[in-house]
Design an enzyme around this catalytic site. Structure first.
Site: not given
Length: 268
Positions: A164, A160
């Site tokens: 990002k 994740y």
């Protein structure tokens, strides 16, 4: 003042992905309140339809579109539907994404690929497809929802966080390449935001404790992310591009010093 706010985005068309709930829903409703026509896009059609109905009930125009941002063909269909319905695209908010925890040594190839495909690939494909429409008009605003996990090392969220961080890098590249077409590209990096999903995932004890790790002493609200998006997509924000704006109660600014502050809070 209310009339001026309503007219701020009057005549503009905004596409918001992941708009069926939480942060995305708040963003879609805020832009509609400012006069934009909305393309409410979500993986689950019933959620998109419910938000589009809310917006229509408030007097603004909105259509619901089902889209999985991990698939380019569905993204192209979403953009085509937006142009078919409203004739233009002025604003794109890349909000759709996934966040699944896994320890680094236990992260599977599929877990990694899913995050990169949806969180980073989805932003690239949505932005490219929308920017091709915007470029013809010589105007556009692209805002991507990143995360503080892309600015700091997250625990058990390596895929994740990497996705990002990629969104932040992509935002800078888009800001450079799209400037000549009158298109700005910016990112917002939220800290923990008080959503239904978060409350379901955390116990009341964990929820209360987490807020003490944040300088502001609380979790963020979805409306605060919507407010940041509203600023970045406004016509007056044409000289702001390539920026990643943390909306995190001061967490990134505090860095490791927040550990000492938390220790003092616990000791008092």
């Amino acid at each position: 003042m209310k009339q001026a706010q309503t007219e701020m985005l009057g005549g503009q068309v905004a596409v918001v992905t992941g708009a069926g709930r939480g942060i995305g829903r708040a963003i879609a409703k805020r832009l509609a309140d400012r006069g934009a026509k909305l393309v409410v896009a979500d993986l689950l059609p019933e959620r998109a339809q419910a938000v589009a109905a809310e917006i229509a009930a408030g007097g603004a125009q909105a259509i619901a579109v089902q889209v999985d941002t991990g698939h380019r063909d569905q993204i192209d269909a979403m953009i085509a539907r937006a142009v078919e319905a409203f004739g233009r695209i002025d604003i794109l908010v890349n909000n759709a994404g996934i966040a699944r925890g896994a320890k680094f040594l236990e992260t599977s190839p599929q877990h990694w690929d899913d995050h990169i495909r949806i969180n980073l690939g989805g932003v690239f494909h949505c932005s490219q497809a929308a920017a091709r429409v915007m470029a013809k008009a010589g105007y556009g605003r692209i805002v991507s929802i990143a995360s503080v996990a892309g600015l700091m090392g997250p625990i058990d969220l390596s895929a994740y966080g990497a996705s990002k961080a990629g969104v932040i890098g992509l935002t800078r590249a888009m800001a450079l390449e799209l400037a000549e077409y009158g298109i700005t590209a910016n990112a917002i990096a939220p800290g923990p935001i008080d959503t239904e999903l978060l409350r379901e995932a955390w116990s009341p004890e964990a929820y209360a404790e987490r807020s003490r790790h944040i300088p502001a002493g609380r979790l963020g609200q979805v409306g605060e992310i919507a407010h940041a998006v509203e600023m970045l997509v406004s016509p007056e924000a044409g000289y702001i591009s390539g920026v990643t704006l943390p909306v995190d109660g001061g967490s990134v600014a505090a860095g490791a010093y927040m550990v000492e502050r938390y220790r003092r809070i616990k000791a008092s």
